[in-house]
Design a protein around this motif. Structure first.
Motif, PDB file in Angstrom:
ATOM      1  N   LEU A 171     132.573  95.373 -28.472  1.00 10.89           N
ATOM      2  CA  LEU A 171     133.271  94.207 -29.039  1.00 10.89           C
ATOM      3  C   LEU A 171     133.751  94.490 -30.461  1.00 10.89           C
ATOM      4  CD1 LEU A 171     131.050  91.297 -27.674  1.00 10.89           C
ATOM      5  CD2 LEU A 171     133.291  92.059 -26.852  1.00 10.89           C
ATOM      6  N   ALA A 172     133.018  95.343 -31.196  1.00 13.02           N
ATOM      7  CA  ALA A 172     133.499  95.748 -32.518  1.00 13.02           C
ATOM      8  C   ALA A 172     134.781  96.566 -32.385  1.00 13.02           C
ATOM      9  CB  ALA A 172     132.424  96.553 -33.245  1.00 13.02           C
ATOM     10  N   TRP A 173     134.818  97.445 -31.395  1.00  9.67           N
ATOM     11  CA  TRP A 173     136.041  98.220 -31.144  1.00  9.67           C
ATOM     12  C   TRP A 173     137.178  97.314 -30.678  1.00  9.67           C
ATOM     13  CZ3 TRP A 173     138.545  98.593 -26.394  1.00  9.67           C
ATOM     14  CH2 TRP A 173     139.642  99.452 -26.381  1.00  9.67           C
ATOM     15  N   ALA A 174     136.885  96.364 -29.796  1.00 10.35           N
ATOM     16  CA  ALA A 174     137.913  95.449 -29.298  1.00 10.35           C
ATOM     17  C   ALA A 174     138.543  94.658 -30.440  1.00 10.35           C
ATOM     18  CB  ALA A 174     137.312  94.494 -28.262  1.00 10.35           C
ATOM     19  N   ALA A 175     137.737  94.291 -31.434  1.00  8.47           N
ATOM     20  CA  ALA A 175     138.246  93.524 -32.571  1.00  8.47           C
ATOM     21  C   ALA A 175     139.061  94.385 -33.523  1.00  8.47           C
ATOM     22  CB  ALA A 175     137.084  92.869 -33.326  1.00  8.47           C
ATOM     23  N   GLU A 176     138.791  95.682 -33.547  1.00  6.35           N
ATOM     24  CA  GLU A 176     139.476  96.570 -34.494  1.00  6.35           C
ATOM     25  C   GLU A 176     139.644  97.959 -33.863  1.00  6.35           C
ATOM     26  OE1 GLU A 176     139.393  97.048 -39.346  1.00  6.35           O
ATOM     27  OE2 GLU A 176     137.580  96.474 -38.262  1.00  6.35           O
ATOM     28  N   PRO A 225     132.528  78.592 -24.081  1.00  7.53           N
ATOM     29  CA  PRO A 225     132.274  80.001 -24.436  1.00  7.53           C
ATOM     30  C   PRO A 225     133.461  80.573 -25.210  1.00  7.53           C
ATOM     31  CG  PRO A 225     131.825  79.584 -22.100  1.00  7.53           C
ATOM     32  CD  PRO A 225     132.548  78.383 -22.626  1.00  7.53           C
ATOM     33  N   PRO A 226     133.250  81.115 -26.386  1.00  3.70           N
ATOM     34  CA  PRO A 226     134.370  81.604 -27.188  1.00  3.70           C
ATOM     35  C   PRO A 226     134.982  82.875 -26.614  1.00  3.70           C
ATOM     36  CG  PRO A 226     132.302  82.171 -28.242  1.00  3.70           C
ATOM     37  CD  PRO A 226     131.954  81.297 -27.068  1.00  3.70           C
ATOM     38  N   ASP A 227     136.263  83.076 -26.882  1.00  2.00           N
ATOM     39  CA  ASP A 227     136.906  84.339 -26.554  1.00  2.00           C
ATOM     40  C   ASP A 227     136.288  85.426 -27.435  1.00  2.00           C
ATOM     41  OD1 ASP A 227     139.466  85.746 -25.311  1.00  2.00           O
ATOM     42  OD2 ASP A 227     139.378  86.312 -27.429  1.00  2.00           O
ATOM     43  N   LEU A 228     136.065  86.599 -26.859  1.00  2.00           N
ATOM     44  CA  LEU A 228     135.352  87.656 -27.576  1.00  2.00           C
ATOM     45  C   LEU A 228     136.268  88.717 -28.166  1.00  2.00           C
ATOM     46  CD1 LEU A 228     132.294  88.245 -25.194  1.00  2.00           C
ATOM     47  CD2 LEU A 228     132.474  86.711 -27.165  1.00  2.00           C
ATOM     48  N   SER A 229     137.582  88.486 -28.142  1.00  2.00           N
ATOM     49  CA  SER A 229     138.520  89.506 -28.612  1.00  2.00           C
ATOM     50  C   SER A 229     138.238  89.936 -30.042  1.00  2.00           C
ATOM     51  CB  SER A 229     139.956  88.992 -28.495  1.00  2.00           C
ATOM     52  OG  SER A 229     140.285  88.685 -27.163  1.00  2.00           O
ATOM     53  N   VAL A 230     138.015  88.974 -30.928  1.00  2.00           N
ATOM     54  CA  VAL A 230     137.788  89.298 -32.344  1.00  2.00           C
ATOM     55  C   VAL A 230     136.473  88.708 -32.838  1.00  2.00           C
ATOM     56  CG1 VAL A 230     140.232  89.574 -32.904  1.00  2.00           C
ATOM     57  CG2 VAL A 230     139.202  87.313 -33.056  1.00  2.00           C
ATOM     58  N   ILE A 231     135.531  88.500 -31.929  1.00  2.00           N
ATOM     59  CA  ILE A 231     134.277  87.847 -32.308  1.00  2.00           C
ATOM     60  C   ILE A 231     133.504  88.666 -33.337  1.00  2.00           C
ATOM     61  CG2 ILE A 231     132.844  88.899 -30.498  1.00  2.00           C
ATOM     62  CD1 ILE A 231     132.788  85.173 -31.522  1.00  2.00           C
ATOM     63  N   ALA A 232     133.639  90.000 -33.276  1.00  2.00           N
ATOM     64  CA  ALA A 232     132.924  90.844 -34.229  1.00  2.00           C
ATOM     65  C   ALA A 232     133.477  90.704 -35.641  1.00  2.00           C
ATOM     66  CB  ALA A 232     132.982  92.309 -33.793  1.00  2.00           C
ATOM     67  N   LYS A 233     134.734  90.295 -35.768  1.00  2.00           N
ATOM     68  CA  LYS A 233     135.330  90.062 -37.082  1.00  2.00           C
ATOM     69  C   LYS A 233     135.143  88.611 -37.514  1.00  2.00           C
ATOM     70  CE  LYS A 233     137.868  92.615 -38.951  1.00  2.00           C
ATOM     71  NZ  LYS A 233     137.614  93.592 -40.044  1.00  2.00           N
ATOM     72  N   SER A 257     129.257 102.990 -41.416  1.00  2.00           N
ATOM     73  CA  SER A 257     129.550 103.612 -42.709  1.00  2.00           C
ATOM     74  C   SER A 257     131.059 103.694 -42.928  1.00  2.00           C
ATOM     75  CB  SER A 257     128.944 105.014 -42.765  1.00  2.00           C
ATOM     76  OG  SER A 257     129.617 105.878 -41.865  1.00  2.00           O
ATOM     77  N   PRO A 258     131.490 103.868 -44.175  1.00  3.27           N
ATOM     78  CA  PRO A 258     132.937 103.918 -44.460  1.00  3.27           C
ATOM     79  C   PRO A 258     133.679 105.030 -43.724  1.00  3.27           C
ATOM     80  CG  PRO A 258     131.690 103.589 -46.479  1.00  3.27           C
ATOM     81  CD  PRO A 258     130.691 103.885 -45.409  1.00  3.27           C
ATOM     82  N   ILE A 259     132.964 106.084 -43.314  1.00  2.00           N
ATOM     83  CA  ILE A 259     133.622 107.168 -42.586  1.00  2.00           C
ATOM     84  C   ILE A 259     133.076 107.281 -41.162  1.00  2.00           C
ATOM     85  CG2 ILE A 259     134.167 108.497 -44.671  1.00  2.00           C
ATOM     86  CD1 ILE A 259     131.728 110.240 -44.070  1.00  2.00           C
ATOM     87  N   GLY A 260     132.406 106.252 -40.684  1.00  2.00           N
ATOM     88  CA  GLY A 260     131.807 106.276 -39.356  1.00  2.00           C
ATOM     89  C   GLY A 260     132.835 106.164 -38.249  1.00  2.00           C
ATOM     90  N   THR A 261     132.453 106.602 -37.054  1.00  2.00           N
ATOM     91  CA  THR A 261     133.320 106.531 -35.881  1.00  2.00           C
ATOM     92  C   THR A 261     132.568 105.872 -34.733  1.00  2.00           C
ATOM     93  OG1 THR A 261     132.629 108.746 -35.181  1.00  2.00           O
ATOM     94  CG2 THR A 261     134.620 108.588 -36.548  1.00  2.00           C
ATOM     95  N   PHE A 262     133.303 105.467 -33.712  1.00  2.00           N
ATOM     96  CA  PHE A 262     132.700 104.841 -32.546  1.00  2.00           C
ATOM     97  C   PHE A 262     132.107 105.895 -31.613  1.00  2.00           C
ATOM     98  CE2 PHE A 262     135.870 101.509 -33.645  1.00  2.00           C
ATOM     99  CZ  PHE A 262     134.995 100.438 -33.777  1.00  2.00           C
ATOM    100  N   ASP A 263     130.955 105.592 -31.091  1.00  2.00           N
ATOM    101  CA  ASP A 263     130.319 106.431 -30.079  1.00  2.00           C
ATOM    102  C   ASP A 263     131.000 106.131 -28.746  1.00  2.00           C
ATOM    103  OD1 ASP A 263     128.706 107.502 -28.094  1.00  2.00           O
ATOM    104  OD2 ASP A 263     126.831 107.032 -29.110  1.00  2.00           O
TER     105      ASP A 263
END
Length: 262
Positions: free
Chosen positions: A221-226, A141-149, A47-53
């Motif tokens: 991985l979402a956190w790693a990307a952002e 195998p791709p690098d996963l640094s920004v794979i979520a983006k 969500s627009p105001i969501g946070t990481f667990d």
């Protein structure tokens, strides 16, 4: 009169189709390819105001280091960044020291391995792309640094991909070295199924089901990307509050200044 209008109507319809072509073409192309809709996983940060667990982030880091790091690099992340997800400094140091990285050349020009440090980037599993391809039947195998983006659907796509392995439908023959996945474009993927129930043992006692591990590593991985996502969102909320207050003050001042002129 009617006969003369029919060609005009036909040309108008044709013109409309040409005008809608750029809009309809992507949808028609996706339909022709049989694109599968990626299910929403309901992540806390969606969500627009969501946070990481934080607990999910720590479990996801464990899944990455114990499973994914065998084939995939995470070049943009340093071991010290793990303190941002709540891991203690001692645990970060232990995680870094569990791998060997290339040290500085000695007096003879020899580069000797040394234990990793928190200031090191995450160790790459292969020395170069050619070695990675040889070890993975030609696939890189791709690098996963920004794979979520980099992938449409982000964390939802990563989660779906990891749980999407299945036996191919009847009549579908896969080439050697390929695996069937319901959510991968074309449904054929070179990566074997990476996660199986009980594959890792979470420190917090969470049961390591396939779905749980997939959710946790997708979160990581979402956190790693952002990694600054929460900071940006908090700043955005503060700015919106400031603008609302400023608009109220401006309206009040306007009413006060113009009050005597009405």
């Amino acid at each position: 009169m009617i006969r003369r209008l029919k060609p005009l109507a036909g040309r108008a319809a044709l013109a409309s189709l040409f005008a809608l072509g750029p809009v309809l073409a992507p949808a028609l192309a996706r339909a022709a390819e049989g694109e599968v809709e990626i299910p929403k996983a309901g992540f806390s940060f969606s969500s627009p105001i969501g946070t990481f667990d934080r607990a999910a982030l720590q479990r996801g880091a464990q899944v990455y280091m114990q499973v994914c790091a065998n084939c995939h690099s995470l070049h943009q992340l340093y071991y010290r960044n793990l303190t941002q997800i709540g891991l203690p400094e001692a645990m970060v140091q232990a995680a870094a020291a569990s791998v060997e990285v290339s040290g500085a050349p000695d007096d003879n020009g020899q580069v000797n391995p040394r234990p990793g440090r928190p200031s090191d980037r995450f160790r790459a599993p292969f020395p170069n792309e050619n070695a990675a391809r040889v070890a993975n039947n030609g696939a890189l195998p791709p690098d996963l640094s920004v794979i979520a983006k980099a992938r449409e659907g982000g964390a939802d796509y990563l989660h779906a991909l990891l749980v999407g392995y299945a036996d191919p439908p009847e009549g579908v023959n896969l080439p050697d070295g390929m695996h069937y996945n319901k959510y991968f474009p074309g449904h054929m993927i070179a990566m074997p199924k990476p996660l199986n129930e009980g594959q890792v043992e979470f420190a917090d006692g969470t049961k390591a089901t396939e779905d749980q591990m997939s959710r946790d590593v997708a979160t990581f991985l979402a956190w790693a990307a952002e990694p600054n996502l929460e900071t940006r969102r908090a700043m955005g909320i503060k700015i919106l509050i400031f603008l609302v207050v400023l608009a109220g003050l401006a309206y009040a001042v306007k009413r006060r200044v113009w009050a005597d002129l009405h």
